[in-house]
Design an enzyme around this catalytic site. Sequence first.
Site, PDB file in Angstrom:
ATOM      1  N   GLU A  97     -30.881  28.132 -19.211  1.00  0.00           N
ATOM      2  CA  GLU A  97     -31.487  28.918 -18.137  1.00  0.00           C
ATOM      3  C   GLU A  97     -30.894  28.527 -16.781  1.00  0.00           C
ATOM      4  OE1 GLU A  97     -33.644  31.784 -16.593  1.00  0.00           O
ATOM      5  OE2 GLU A  97     -34.419  31.209 -18.560  1.00  0.00           O
ATOM      6  N   ASP A 141     -22.617  25.171 -11.616  1.00  0.00           N
ATOM      7  CA  ASP A 141     -22.744  25.604 -13.007  1.00  0.00           C
ATOM      8  C   ASP A 141     -22.796  24.349 -13.869  1.00  0.00           C
ATOM      9  OD1 ASP A 141     -22.535  26.679 -15.592  1.00  0.00           O
ATOM     10  OD2 ASP A 141     -21.219  28.304 -14.926  1.00  0.00           O
ATOM     11  N   ARG A 186     -23.408  24.192 -17.139  1.00  0.00           N
ATOM     12  CA  ARG A 186     -23.312  24.494 -18.566  1.00  0.00           C
ATOM     13  C   ARG A 186     -22.156  23.765 -19.245  1.00  0.00           C
ATOM     14  NH1 ARG A 186     -23.578  30.950 -18.138  1.00  0.00           N
ATOM     15  NH2 ARG A 186     -22.212  30.406 -16.383  1.00  0.00           N
TER      16      ARG A 186
END
Length: 208
Positions: free
Chosen positions: A98, A132, A134
């Site tokens: 998320e 980011d 991720r």
Amino acid sequence: MRDLPTATVRTRVTVPLRFGDGYTVDAELVTFHGLADGQEHLAVVLGEAVGTPLVRLHSECLTGDVFGSARCDCGPQLREAVEQIATRGGVLLYLRQEGRGIGLYNKLDAYALQDQGLDTYEANAALGLPEDARDYTAAAQMLHALGLPELDLLSNNPDKARQLTDLGVTVRDRVPTGVFRTSHNVRYLRAKVVHTQHTLPLTELSAV
């Protein structure tokens, strides 16, 4: 190439999917043991691949995927990806990342800063968070567990292809997603191009 711990398939179950516009398709949902980050990521197997499978790494977005938020393009990307993959054959990895990995509450905190004029990446930085966060190690584990070491990647994000390649997955081609522009997400889409080189046409991202 980065070391990749082995993951194994835990459960496979067939689930009929139905979207708000009436599109329906049967999918096989696959869960895993041994994912590096300990999250409950999900593989959505669609269609029957002839040749190289089409794969999308889709990061969970509660606001866009479930509630239809127009502040991002996540919901339309998910809908598009399911149909494209079902038509051609392949897998959608639904990753529990998320807010580009910062979590739901932090994402909504970032939204509040965006309402004060910051873009999505500037808002993350103002909160002391990465642009980011991720990591796609678990995604690569899932692909290997499914026997998919080579694929075409449905994505506008070059970092996904770079990370998968570093993790031993062969990305044969990168297939662009559509441009899902609204009056609420134009600045968000432009920021993705400027900050992280997403392959979106800037000429189509003028104000609506």
